[in-house]
Enzyme design. Sequence first.
Site, short mmCIF file in Angstrom:
data_model
loop_
_atom_site.label_atom_id
_atom_site.label_comp_id
_atom_site.label_asym_id
_atom_site.label_seq_id
_atom_site.Cartn_x
_atom_site.Cartn_y
_atom_site.Cartn_z
N SER A 71 4.88 -8.10 17.79
CA SER A 71 5.91 -7.50 16.83
C SER A 71 5.78 -6.08 16.37
O SER A 71 4.78 -5.51 16.66
CB SER A 71 5.80 -8.33 15.47
OG SER A 71 6.56 -7.91 14.62
N ALA B 72 -1.09 -7.65 10.97
CA ALA B 72 -2.57 -7.67 11.24
C ALA B 72 -2.81 -8.69 12.71
O ALA B 72 -3.52 -8.33 13.35
CB ALA B 72 -3.30 -8.00 10.21
N GLY C 111 6.60 -22.53 21.78
CA GLY C 111 7.61 -22.24 20.81
C GLY C 111 8.84 -21.75 21.16
O GLY C 111 9.75 -21.10 20.84
N GLY D 106 18.27 -26.56 30.48
CA GLY D 106 17.95 -27.21 31.84
C GLY D 106 16.36 -27.15 31.93
O GLY D 106 15.89 -26.85 33.14
N TYR E 197 0.71 -10.85 8.69
CA TYR E 197 1.56 -11.07 9.86
C TYR E 197 1.31 -9.71 10.76
O TYR E 197 0.96 -9.90 12.06
CB TYR E 197 3.19 -11.15 9.37
CG TYR E 197 3.82 -11.15 10.77
CD1 TYR E 197 3.83 -12.32 11.53
CD2 TYR E 197 4.70 -10.11 11.20
CE1 TYR E 197 4.75 -12.54 12.64
CE2 TYR E 197 5.32 -10.24 12.30
CZ TYR E 197 5.50 -11.62 13.07
OH TYR E 197 6.47 -11.82 14.06
#
Length: 230
Positions: free
Chosen positions: A124, A136, A8, A46, A134
């Site tokens: 989070s 959980a 990600g 880079g 989310y």
Amino acid sequence: MRTAVVTGGGTGIGRAIAAELVARGLDVVITGRREDVLKQAAAEIGARAVAFDAADPAAVDAALEHLPERVDVLVNNAGGLVDGDDLKQQWLAMYEANVVTAVLVTTALQERLADQGRVVTIGSIAGRRGGGSYGAAKAAVEAWTAELAFKLGGRGITANVVAPGYVSETEFFGGGMSEERYRTLVAQTANGRAGTPADVAATVAFLSSPEAGHVTGQVVAVNGGAHLGR
């Protein structure tokens, strides 16, 4: 040169982490599903880009030939808010995006992790404060990381979670946050400001460093005091 893989890594927090690791002298590979976004980010910071879906076991396996043979730092950042067609599908989709991605990539690269390597997974504040499917999923990331720390610890490899609170300058909320919601989240902090991708990147960079060898199995909060881990 030490080598890092950041899933990600094309935008937001992942990109900031990759850029910070590049600045600290690491050879960085960023991954994600959007090849055009990845290539642009890689050229600008880079790094190198390898596009694949981290939630797809076949795609992960196919990507291995393009990933480094030795990985000193693995940052599992892929995830976020996702939707499903119904309640069951929403929970499954959220778990797949935030937990399965980390498990699949880490397992695929486990034998390539260098001794004294580092695994950092992005959690989070929602994993501690709730937040439905989310929250959980992010709580599950913490449980998995605790086990992973002991599984890899004999080789000197650490495994930790960095858990941000509200971070501005990302695609997480899709540009849909109201001014009232923004003020509420900032008011929950002790230092009176939103977090930034650079805040998270600096913490990940420390946990990825040789100096962090005795920090493992931990959840490191980067939330301005919005939730106290004590």
